[in-house]
Motif scaffolding. Structure first.
Motif, PDB file in Angstrom:
ATOM      1  N   SER A  36      10.965  -2.056  -1.831  1.00 39.75           N
ATOM      2  CA  SER A  36      11.886  -1.285  -2.672  1.00 39.75           C
ATOM      3  C   SER A  36      11.167  -0.117  -3.340  1.00 39.75           C
ATOM      4  CB  SER A  36      12.516  -2.196  -3.734  1.00 39.75           C
ATOM      5  OG  SER A  36      13.408  -1.475  -4.561  1.00 39.75           O
ATOM      6  N   LYS A  37       9.951  -0.376  -3.821  1.00 39.16           N
ATOM      7  CA  LYS A  37       9.173   0.694  -4.452  1.00 39.16           C
ATOM      8  C   LYS A  37       8.798   1.769  -3.429  1.00 39.16           C
ATOM      9  CE  LYS A  37       7.162  -2.266  -8.005  1.00 39.16           C
ATOM     10  NZ  LYS A  37       5.948  -2.988  -8.441  1.00 39.16           N
ATOM     11  N   ALA A  60       1.999   3.520  16.134  1.00 42.53           N
ATOM     12  CA  ALA A  60       1.669   4.658  15.270  1.00 42.53           C
ATOM     13  C   ALA A  60       2.006   4.314  13.820  1.00 42.53           C
ATOM     14  CB  ALA A  60       2.446   5.901  15.712  1.00 42.53           C
ATOM     15  N   LYS A  61       1.371   5.045  12.918  1.00 41.02           N
ATOM     16  CA  LYS A  61       1.623   4.848  11.485  1.00 41.02           C
ATOM     17  C   LYS A  61       3.097   5.084  11.159  1.00 41.02           C
ATOM     18  CE  LYS A  61       0.401   7.012   7.068  1.00 41.02           C
ATOM     19  NZ  LYS A  61      -0.459   8.035   6.422  1.00 41.02           N
ATOM     20  N   ASP A  62       3.707   6.069  11.802  1.00 38.13           N
ATOM     21  CA  ASP A  62       5.132   6.358  11.577  1.00 38.13           C
ATOM     22  C   ASP A  62       5.994   5.136  11.854  1.00 38.13           C
ATOM     23  OD1 ASP A  62       4.430   8.912  10.954  1.00 38.13           O
ATOM     24  OD2 ASP A  62       5.381   9.853  12.681  1.00 38.13           O
ATOM     25  N   ASN A  63       5.681   4.435  12.932  1.00 37.12           N
ATOM     26  CA  ASN A  63       6.481   3.260  13.301  1.00 37.12           C
ATOM     27  C   ASN A  63       6.317   2.135  12.287  1.00 37.12           C
ATOM     28  OD1 ASN A  63       7.328   4.581  15.608  1.00 37.12           O
ATOM     29  ND2 ASN A  63       5.756   3.660  16.908  1.00 37.12           N
ATOM     30  N   LEU A  64       5.091   1.974  11.780  1.00 39.92           N
ATOM     31  CA  LEU A  64       4.862   0.952  10.757  1.00 39.92           C
ATOM     32  C   LEU A  64       5.606   1.316   9.471  1.00 39.92           C
ATOM     33  CD1 LEU A  64       3.577  -1.543   9.576  1.00 39.92           C
ATOM     34  CD2 LEU A  64       1.437  -0.258   9.283  1.00 39.92           C
ATOM     35  N   TYR A  65       5.584   2.592   9.105  1.00 37.77           N
ATOM     36  CA  TYR A  65       6.300   3.025   7.899  1.00 37.77           C
ATOM     37  C   TYR A  65       7.796   2.802   8.064  1.00 37.77           C
ATOM     38  CZ  TYR A  65       7.441   5.948   3.848  1.00 37.77           C
ATOM     39  OH  TYR A  65       7.908   6.413   2.632  1.00 37.77           O
ATOM     40  N   ARG A  66       8.301   3.064   9.240  1.00 44.41           N
ATOM     41  CA  ARG A  66       9.716   2.807   9.512  1.00 44.41           C
ATOM     42  C   ARG A  66      10.027   1.323   9.327  1.00 44.41           C
ATOM     43  NH1 ARG A  66      14.082   4.996  12.634  1.00 44.41           N
ATOM     44  NH2 ARG A  66      15.537   3.326  13.114  1.00 44.41           N
ATOM     45  N   LEU A 114       0.817  -1.213   0.000  1.00 40.27           N
ATOM     46  CA  LEU A 114       0.000   0.000   0.000  1.00 40.27           C
ATOM     47  C   LEU A 114       0.853   1.266   0.000  1.00 40.27           C
ATOM     48  CD1 LEU A 114      -2.968  -0.942   2.350  1.00 40.27           C
ATOM     49  CD2 LEU A 114      -2.869  -0.977  -0.133  1.00 40.27           C
ATOM     50  N   PHE A 115       1.911   1.281   0.792  1.00 45.23           N
ATOM     51  CA  PHE A 115       2.799   2.447   0.778  1.00 45.23           C
ATOM     52  C   PHE A 115       3.461   2.603  -0.591  1.00 45.23           C
ATOM     53  CE2 PHE A 115       3.230   2.059   5.597  1.00 45.23           C
ATOM     54  CZ  PHE A 115       2.514   3.222   5.854  1.00 45.23           C
ATOM     55  N   ALA A 116       3.792   1.476  -1.234  1.00 50.83           N
ATOM     56  CA  ALA A 116       4.411   1.529  -2.561  1.00 50.83           C
ATOM     57  C   ALA A 116       3.439   2.082  -3.592  1.00 50.83           C
ATOM     58  CB  ALA A 116       4.876   0.134  -2.978  1.00 50.83           C
ATOM     59  N   ALA A 165       1.558   9.520   2.714  1.00 53.48           N
ATOM     60  CA  ALA A 165       0.477  10.415   3.140  1.00 53.48           C
ATOM     61  C   ALA A 165      -0.902   9.854   2.802  1.00 53.48           C
ATOM     62  CB  ALA A 165       0.659  11.788   2.505  1.00 53.48           C
ATOM     63  N   ALA A 166      -1.027   9.221   1.641  1.00 53.13           N
ATOM     64  CA  ALA A 166      -2.339   8.746   1.190  1.00 53.13           C
ATOM     65  C   ALA A 166      -2.741   7.409   1.796  1.00 53.13           C
ATOM     66  CB  ALA A 166      -2.356   8.644  -0.334  1.00 53.13           C
ATOM     67  N   THR A 167      -1.817   6.724   2.419  1.00 52.33           N
ATOM     68  CA  THR A 167      -2.120   5.406   2.988  1.00 52.33           C
ATOM     69  C   THR A 167      -2.624   5.556   4.416  1.00 52.33           C
ATOM     70  OG1 THR A 167      -0.411   4.378   1.614  1.00 52.33           O
ATOM     71  CG2 THR A 167      -1.185   3.133   3.514  1.00 52.33           C
ATOM     72  N   LYS A 168      -3.799   5.044   4.661  1.00 55.42           N
ATOM     73  CA  LYS A 168      -4.417   5.123   5.985  1.00 55.42           C
ATOM     74  C   LYS A 168      -4.233   3.797   6.725  1.00 55.42           C
ATOM     75  CE  LYS A 168      -6.276   9.177   5.095  1.00 55.42           C
ATOM     76  NZ  LYS A 168      -5.362   9.664   4.090  1.00 55.42           N
TER      77      LYS A 168
END
Length: 204
Positions: free
Chosen positions: A101-102, A50-56, A19-21, A26-29
């Motif tokens: 990677s994307k 938090a979302k930040d931690n998942l993105y990390r 989903l992040f790829a 920003a657009a991924t909830k």
């Protein structure tokens, strides 16, 4: 960490990578990730806070292998062998972590606004190490006087494109997805290209 917890985290990271790829940070909830992973939304907050931690965690799933990929360059003295192993490892990352990677490529292309500073610092230190090693090979006459920076950029671009532009590559090759032989062929060709461009002898 229990095996169940580990499996749940792996599933969430895997779904979040895609989903992040596809949508960007920003657009991924978090709700979208929970729905796609078929887990309750509170579970994601339980595991990642938090979302930040998942993105990390998503970024680390590819940046950690990328940081480890340069070990042949750091540890081997023979430039042909080191570059050959580096190219193979980078292609394996594109094969095994395509969505992560994307996501990382999207982050870099949009100015690395959400890339944690410590990860950015490690990646920068790695690039400086690679350039210094290339320069040492050039200075001792083991490699042609090529631009160390552009050699590094070329290897990055040539290997990561198999993940970041997989749709285009598969379209050109008339395939649903690339297989093991495709990656083996890519490794052989890219190694040959770099070895010849740097005026090195092909490793056995």
């Amino acid at each position: 960490m229990s095996r169940i917890r580990e499996k749940n985290q792996e599933l969430i990271i895997q779904v979040a990578c895609q989903l992040f790829a596809e949508q960007g940070y920003a657009a991924t909830k978090v709700a979208d990730i929970a729905k796609a992973a078929d887990v309750p939304k509170p579970n994601i907050y339980y595991y990642f806070k938090a979302k930040d931690n998942l993105y990390r965690a998503v970024l680390e799933s590819v940046t950690q292998p990328l940081l480890e990929a340069s070990r042949p360059v750091e540890e081997l003295d023979d430039p042909a062998e080191a570059l050959s192993e580096y190219i193979k490892t980078k292609l394996r990352i594109s094969r095994d972590h395509p969505y992560a990677s994307k996501a990382f490529a999207n982050e870099v292309m949009t100015g690395a606004k959400y890339l944690p500073d410590d990860i950015a610092d490690k990646l920068h230190s790695q690039s400086q190490m690679i350039i210094a090693k290339f320069e040492s090979w050039i200075e001792r006459g083991a490699m042609a006087r090529v631009s160390p920076q552009h050699l590094m950029f070329t290897i990055w671009a040539a290997t990561q494109t198999y993940a970041d532009f997989s749709w285009q590559i598969c379209k050109v090759m008339d395939k649903e997805q690339l297989d093991e032989q495709d990656f083996a062929n890519a490794a052989e060709f890219l190694t040959h290209l770099v070895i010849n461009g740097c005026k090195l002898e092909q490793p056995e």
